[in-house]
Design a protein around this motif. Sequence first.
Motif, short mmCIF file in Angstrom:
data_model
loop_
_atom_site.label_atom_id
_atom_site.label_comp_id
_atom_site.label_asym_id
_atom_site.label_seq_id
_atom_site.Cartn_x
_atom_site.Cartn_y
_atom_site.Cartn_z
N PHE A 432 -16.15 -56.11 118.15
CA PHE A 432 -16.81 -55.08 117.36
C PHE A 432 -15.99 -54.93 116.07
CE2 PHE A 432 -18.25 -54.20 121.61
CZ PHE A 432 -19.53 -53.71 121.46
N GLU A 433 -16.56 -55.36 114.95
CA GLU A 433 -15.86 -55.36 113.66
C GLU A 433 -16.69 -54.63 112.62
OE1 GLU A 433 -12.87 -56.62 113.39
OE2 GLU A 433 -12.66 -58.27 114.82
N ILE A 434 -16.07 -54.36 111.47
CA ILE A 434 -16.80 -53.73 110.37
C ILE A 434 -16.26 -54.25 109.05
CG2 ILE A 434 -15.24 -51.72 110.24
CD1 ILE A 434 -17.80 -50.05 109.60
N THR A 435 -17.18 -54.49 108.12
CA THR A 435 -16.82 -54.94 106.78
C THR A 435 -17.62 -54.14 105.75
OG1 THR A 435 -16.24 -57.20 107.42
CG2 THR A 435 -16.93 -56.87 105.15
N LEU A 436 -16.93 -53.69 104.71
CA LEU A 436 -17.60 -53.03 103.59
C LEU A 436 -17.81 -54.04 102.47
CD1 LEU A 436 -15.51 -49.72 103.41
CD2 LEU A 436 -17.69 -50.09 104.56
N VAL A 437 -19.03 -54.13 101.99
CA VAL A 437 -19.35 -54.98 100.85
C VAL A 437 -19.50 -54.07 99.64
CG1 VAL A 437 -21.01 -56.61 99.87
CG2 VAL A 437 -20.53 -56.64 102.33
N ILE A 438 -18.56 -54.17 98.71
CA ILE A 438 -18.51 -53.24 97.58
C ILE A 438 -18.78 -53.98 96.28
CG2 ILE A 438 -17.08 -51.55 96.36
CD1 ILE A 438 -15.48 -51.24 99.00
N ASP A 439 -19.88 -53.65 95.66
CA ASP A 439 -20.28 -54.26 94.39
C ASP A 439 -19.92 -53.29 93.27
OD1 ASP A 439 -21.43 -55.83 92.42
OD2 ASP A 439 -23.48 -55.19 92.87
N ASP A 440 -18.71 -53.45 92.74
CA ASP A 440 -18.19 -52.50 91.76
C ASP A 440 -17.05 -53.18 91.00
OD1 ASP A 440 -16.70 -50.46 90.45
OD2 ASP A 440 -17.47 -48.96 91.83
N SER A 441 -17.20 -53.35 89.69
CA SER A 441 -16.19 -54.05 88.90
C SER A 441 -14.87 -53.28 88.83
CB SER A 441 -16.72 -54.33 87.49
OG SER A 441 -17.07 -53.11 86.84
N ASP A 442 -14.93 -51.95 88.76
CA ASP A 442 -13.69 -51.15 88.72
C ASP A 442 -12.91 -51.30 90.03
OD1 ASP A 442 -14.25 -50.26 86.17
OD2 ASP A 442 -15.21 -48.41 86.85
N PHE A 443 -13.63 -51.23 91.14
CA PHE A 443 -12.99 -51.42 92.44
C PHE A 443 -12.43 -52.84 92.54
CE2 PHE A 443 -12.87 -52.55 96.92
CZ PHE A 443 -12.33 -51.43 97.51
N GLY A 444 -13.20 -53.80 92.04
CA GLY A 444 -12.76 -55.19 92.06
C GLY A 444 -11.48 -55.38 91.27
N GLN A 445 -11.35 -54.71 90.14
CA GLN A 445 -10.14 -54.80 89.34
C GLN A 445 -8.93 -54.23 90.10
OE1 GLN A 445 -9.46 -56.16 86.30
NE2 GLN A 445 -11.53 -57.03 86.28
N ASN A 446 -9.15 -53.13 90.80
CA ASN A 446 -8.06 -52.54 91.59
C ASN A 446 -7.63 -53.48 92.72
OD1 ASN A 446 -7.87 -50.15 90.13
ND2 ASN A 446 -9.43 -49.12 91.35
N LEU A 447 -8.61 -54.08 93.40
CA LEU A 447 -8.29 -55.02 94.47
C LEU A 447 -7.58 -56.25 93.90
CD1 LEU A 447 -8.40 -55.93 97.39
CD2 LEU A 447 -10.74 -56.75 97.00
N PHE A 448 -8.01 -56.71 92.74
CA PHE A 448 -7.39 -57.86 92.07
C PHE A 448 -5.92 -57.58 91.78
CE2 PHE A 448 -6.43 -60.19 88.07
CZ PHE A 448 -6.61 -61.48 88.54
N ARG A 449 -5.63 -56.36 91.34
CA ARG A 449 -4.25 -55.98 91.05
C ARG A 449 -3.40 -56.00 92.33
NH1 ARG A 449 -2.02 -51.40 92.03
NH2 ARG A 449 -4.03 -50.33 92.27
N ILE A 450 -3.95 -55.47 93.41
CA ILE A 450 -3.22 -55.44 94.68
C ILE A 450 -2.99 -56.86 95.21
CG2 ILE A 450 -3.38 -54.74 97.11
CD1 ILE A 450 -4.95 -52.26 96.03
N GLN A 451 -4.02 -57.69 95.15
CA GLN A 451 -3.87 -59.06 95.63
C GLN A 451 -2.83 -59.83 94.82
OE1 GLN A 451 -8.02 -60.23 95.38
NE2 GLN A 451 -8.31 -60.03 97.58
N ASN A 452 -2.77 -59.57 93.52
CA ASN A 452 -1.76 -60.23 92.69
C ASN A 452 -0.35 -59.74 93.01
OD1 ASN A 452 -2.65 -62.24 90.41
ND2 ASN A 452 -4.32 -60.76 90.63
N GLU A 453 -0.24 -58.48 93.44
CA GLU A 453 1.06 -57.99 93.91
C GLU A 453 1.47 -58.74 95.18
OE1 GLU A 453 0.71 -53.79 94.41
OE2 GLU A 453 0.58 -53.37 92.26
N TYR A 454 0.49 -59.00 96.07
CA TYR A 454 0.77 -59.80 97.25
C TYR A 454 1.27 -61.19 96.85
CZ TYR A 454 -2.04 -56.44 100.03
OH TYR A 454 -2.54 -55.32 100.65
#
Length: 487
Positions: A432-454
């Motif tokens: 039993f899993e769950i995934t959020l599909v978020i279509d939002d450029s601002d959110f995408g930019q925030n995730l991009f920043r976090i992934q680049n920190e990784y």
Amino acid sequence: MDIFYNLIKCLIFLIYWLLIANITFRVLIKRRNIPSSMSWLLTIYIIPFIGISVWFFFGELYLGKRQKKIANRIWSISNKWLNELKSCKYIFQIKNSEVANSLVQLCKHRQGGLAGIKSNKVKLLTNTKKIMQTLIRDIYLARKNIEIVFYIWKPGGIADDVAIALIDSAKRGIHCRLMLDSAGSIEFFQSPWVEIMRKSGIQVVEALKVNLLRIFLRRIDVRQHRKIVLIDNYITYSGSMNLVDPYLFKKSSGVGQWIDLMTRIEGPIATTMGMIYSCDWEIETGIKILPQLPDEKIIEKTSQNNSSIQVIASGPGFPKNMIHQALLIAIYSAKHELIMTTPYLVPSEDLLQAICTAAQRGVKVSIIIPLYHDSILVKWASRVFFSELLEAGVKIYQFQKGLLHSKSILVDQQLSLIGTVNLDMRSLWLNFEITLVIDDSDFGQNLFRIQNEYISDSKLIDKKIWSMRAYWMRILEKIFYFLSPLL
């Protein structure tokens, strides 16, 4: 006496071959992918006694009879509640970005005709201690109801502060429901917290209870792996984090602190998240607790952006292979860049080819995985995929500052997939899993920043050096690759 022993031998021999024939027939008649079918057949014929035992534990049965009956009827397009939700047209997004269109259409087609939900305030959270503190604050501020489901709740540290907040809220009249996976939260169910919570009025449910007396009636490796918190039908949390103190959890394993990613959302998406919780609750208890429809008064009608959120749920009773299909569409939708983080990289053949093809058609593909791992089996099984990925041009980063437990996909810095799903067989087809599909450029930019920190805290695997690894490592990788469809 000799005749008696001969009869016993013949009977055992007959039962043995009937079991082999029965399992072979069931493997072949069910439409599995070929590697999985071959793995099962080879295991059963090469090491039959072990293979037969493993089949009865993990081969076919999913839920118990009562749970399966409930699961087969809970999610339907004709459901009255779903039709009422679809009438709330003010919450649905009409337009989506180009990169999200195909995935949104898939979700709409396979999930009761529901379009993406708009007018949500979404925030990414990365610090586990701060996430817990924010959650505790929201629990104390709750006015009506709190619903929680986690795979792991481990008592101790700040997790106990969450328990205290929940108990205090229940005592002041807030309706609290708590559902935890039986295997993942075994320490919680052995602790005094269960009785204390129930006495305070909290409904506590042990999901998919592990019972050795019923191991032949359902699979014991199907787990409730979702992580969801719902407060007042308006605030939701979801992501990779279990309810544990990050400074105490698996400290003895030597992998360092677990690094997680959570979303905190305010808005009408809580309604669809609530529907998923309702289904899980009904499967376990037989009781339906449909969420309230979103209040039009609290919807931000003035919002002009085109952001939207879809919720994808998997597991018995939900659309089959839905998350797997969503991942494939997201990968094939990428035109410029694809970044993926996962703690467990054992992809299906379709996902592997989709990732390699994306890199070969010019998409900049990066996969971030932990260098240090809590699962030796998965660690070695994942290594066998590296050569093919590296040859296709995929960059593989190994995170060095703890166990990277985040599960995220970012497509062209616009389309984000955040949730509980690992890129392995169990997450894709069992749990039993769950995934959020978020279509939002601002959110995408925030995730991009976090992934680049990784990425900045990772080391890049060099294709040339990787090709020179020891021969015994390659053999070990192949052995675990053989077992990967069973993991």
